[in-house]
Design a protein around this motif. Structure first.
Motif, PDB file in Angstrom:
ATOM      1  N   ILE A 144       0.877  -1.168   0.000  1.00  0.00           N
ATOM      2  CA  ILE A 144       0.000   0.000   0.000  1.00  0.00           C
ATOM      3  C   ILE A 144       0.918   1.223   0.000  1.00  0.00           C
ATOM      4  O   ILE A 144       1.530   1.532   1.028  1.00  0.00           O
ATOM      5  CB  ILE A 144      -0.934   0.025   1.218  1.00  0.00           C
ATOM      6  N   ARG A 145       1.026   1.856  -1.136  1.00  0.00           N
ATOM      7  CA  ARG A 145       2.012   2.919  -1.310  1.00  0.00           C
ATOM      8  C   ARG A 145       1.859   4.013  -0.251  1.00  0.00           C
ATOM      9  O   ARG A 145       0.766   4.527  -0.018  1.00  0.00           O
ATOM     10  CB  ARG A 145       1.891   3.530  -2.704  1.00  0.00           C
ATOM     11  N   GLY A 146       2.974   4.335   0.392  1.00  0.00           N
ATOM     12  CA  GLY A 146       2.991   5.386   1.397  1.00  0.00           C
ATOM     13  C   GLY A 146       2.461   4.961   2.753  1.00  0.00           C
ATOM     14  O   GLY A 146       2.474   5.759   3.700  1.00  0.00           O
ATOM     15  N   MET A 147       2.001   3.712   2.884  1.00  0.00           N
ATOM     16  CA  MET A 147       1.408   3.262   4.142  1.00  0.00           C
ATOM     17  C   MET A 147       2.074   2.011   4.711  1.00  0.00           C
ATOM     18  O   MET A 147       2.367   1.932   5.892  1.00  0.00           O
ATOM     19  CB  MET A 147      -0.098   3.018   3.957  1.00  0.00           C
ATOM     20  N   GLY A 148       2.299   1.012   3.857  1.00  0.00           N
ATOM     21  CA  GLY A 148       2.900  -0.214   4.364  1.00  0.00           C
ATOM     22  C   GLY A 148       2.506  -1.420   3.531  1.00  0.00           C
ATOM     23  O   GLY A 148       2.414  -1.343   2.303  1.00  0.00           O
ATOM     24  N   TYR A 149       2.212  -2.530   4.209  1.00  0.00           N
ATOM     25  CA  TYR A 149       1.943  -3.785   3.535  1.00  0.00           C
ATOM     26  C   TYR A 149       0.736  -4.470   4.173  1.00  0.00           C
ATOM     27  O   TYR A 149       0.453  -4.306   5.362  1.00  0.00           O
ATOM     28  CB  TYR A 149       3.160  -4.712   3.622  1.00  0.00           C
ATOM     29  N   VAL A 150       0.037  -5.261   3.357  1.00  0.00           N
ATOM     30  CA  VAL A 150      -1.129  -5.980   3.854  1.00  0.00           C
ATOM     31  C   VAL A 150      -1.139  -7.384   3.247  1.00  0.00           C
ATOM     32  O   VAL A 150      -0.761  -7.576   2.087  1.00  0.00           O
ATOM     33  CB  VAL A 150      -2.437  -5.227   3.510  1.00  0.00           C
ATOM     34  N   LEU A 151      -1.539  -8.347   4.045  1.00  0.00           N
ATOM     35  CA  LEU A 151      -1.707  -9.727   3.574  1.00  0.00           C
ATOM     36  C   LEU A 151      -3.197  -9.994   3.479  1.00  0.00           C
ATOM     37  O   LEU A 151      -3.906  -9.965   4.491  1.00  0.00           O
ATOM     38  CB  LEU A 151      -1.055 -10.709   4.551  1.00  0.00           C
ATOM     39  N   GLU A 152      -3.660 -10.232   2.268  1.00  0.00           N
ATOM     40  CA  GLU A 152      -5.088 -10.515   2.083  1.00  0.00           C
ATOM     41  C   GLU A 152      -5.309 -11.160   0.725  1.00  0.00           C
ATOM     42  O   GLU A 152      -4.503 -11.006  -0.207  1.00  0.00           O
ATOM     43  CB  GLU A 152      -5.931  -9.235   2.201  1.00  0.00           C
ATOM     44  N   ALA A 153      -6.421 -11.887   0.622  1.00  0.00           N
ATOM     45  CA  ALA A 153      -6.806 -12.511  -0.643  1.00  0.00           C
ATOM     46  C   ALA A 153      -7.771 -11.563  -1.349  1.00  0.00           C
ATOM     47  O   ALA A 153      -8.845 -11.270  -0.823  1.00  0.00           O
ATOM     48  CB  ALA A 153      -7.457 -13.864  -0.379  1.00  0.00           C
ATOM     49  N   ARG A 154      -7.369 -11.084  -2.487  1.00  0.00           N
ATOM     50  CA  ARG A 154      -8.199 -10.147  -3.248  1.00  0.00           C
ATOM     51  C   ARG A 154      -8.835 -10.831  -4.444  1.00  0.00           C
ATOM     52  O   ARG A 154      -8.248 -11.737  -5.038  1.00  0.00           O
ATOM     53  CB  ARG A 154      -7.363  -8.956  -3.735  1.00  0.00           C
ATOM     54  N   ASP A 155     -10.023 -10.354  -4.789  1.00  0.00           N
ATOM     55  CA  ASP A 155     -10.681 -10.865  -5.980  1.00  0.00           C
ATOM     56  C   ASP A 155      -9.943 -10.380  -7.202  1.00  0.00           C
ATOM     57  O   ASP A 155      -9.548  -9.210  -7.292  1.00  0.00           O
ATOM     58  CB  ASP A 155     -12.134 -10.371  -6.048  1.00  0.00           C
ATOM     59  N   SER A 156      -9.701 -11.272  -8.123  1.00  0.00           N
ATOM     60  CA  SER A 156      -8.964 -10.894  -9.329  1.00  0.00           C
ATOM     61  C   SER A 156      -9.839 -10.061 -10.264  1.00  0.00           C
ATOM     62  O   SER A 156     -11.053 -10.067 -10.169  1.00  0.00           O
ATOM     63  CB  SER A 156      -8.492 -12.164 -10.053  1.00  0.00           C
TER      64      SER A 156
END
Length: 228
Positions: A216-228
């Motif tokens: 997440i630009r400017g914020m950090g990182y996230v682990l999640e399953a996103r819909d393609s």
């Protein structure tokens, strides 16, 4: 988990620091009783590995002084094989004793037992199996699998992934990751987090079609399953 090793033999102390770090622990080292007692009383450690014979003040004196203010679990190391020496140490407040020379695997096993004994609610309140999409982590066996394929993770990569999996869907900043995984105050000039994320992504996402680790630009990182 944060450990303190108080050991005056430099090579052994470094061996323990390196080995325990690879097991996923955060490890501080002191080479004499005075420095060790200072750290043990000023910092909240989950467990101490304490040599019985130290310069400055010996291990039993460190233990006696520590027990006046804290009940931190203590695993004592000793080159003395006499029963009376071990009894004296246990009576002074040591939780367990290990005779030198010892197998590292036994040291780790004894540490794990003492930590479970000191935190009985910890194991029951925290999940030991976690899942996200086709990713599974077994914290007890220190095993991570994605789509049936085992991920070959270093100790720090495992700690990083387990933290992000516990807080899946939540954006974690570089500062928080540095503090939680490396137990360090964040330095903007340090790229340790970015390097670790890049290496983890190469193992977690690169071989598979669907990415789970997102920036997440400017914020950090996230682990999640996103819909393609």
């Amino acid at each position: 988990m944060k450990l303190l090793v108080i050991e005056d033999e430099t090579k052994l102390a470094e061996y323990l620091r390196k080995g325990l770090s690879e097991e996923g622990y955060t490890v501080d080292v002191a080479h004499n009783g005075i420095d060790g007692l200072h750290l043990a009383t000023e910092v909240d450690y989950d467990l101490l590995v304490l040599d019985g014979m130290l310069p400055g003040i010996d291990g039993l004196a460190v233990l006696a002084a520590l027990r006046q203010s804290k009940q931190t679990p203590v695993l004592m190391l000793t080159a003395r094989g006499q029963v009376e020496d071990r009894v004296k140490g246990l009576q002074s407040g040591a939780d367990d004793y290990l005779l030198k020379p010892f197998a590292f695997s036994e040291l780790v096993a004894r540490i794990q037992v003492l930590l479970r004994r000191a935190n009985p609610a910890r194991g029951s309140s925290e999940p030991t199996l976690m899942k996200l999409a086709d990713l599974e982590m077994d914290l007890l066996r220190r095993k991570a699998v994605r789509a049936g394929q085992r991920l070959d993770l270093t100790a720090k990569e495992f700690s990083l992934l387990s933290l992000m999996l516990r807080r899946q869907g939540e954006v974690l900043s570089r500062t928080e990751l540095a503090e939680q995984v490396w137990d360090m105050n964040f330095d903007s000039e340090t790229n340790v987090v970015e390097v670790a994320i890049r290496r983890l992504r190469g193992k977690l996402d690169a071989p598979f079609e669907r990415p789970l680790l997102h920036t997440i630009r400017g914020m950090g990182y996230v682990l999640e399953a996103r819909d393609s």
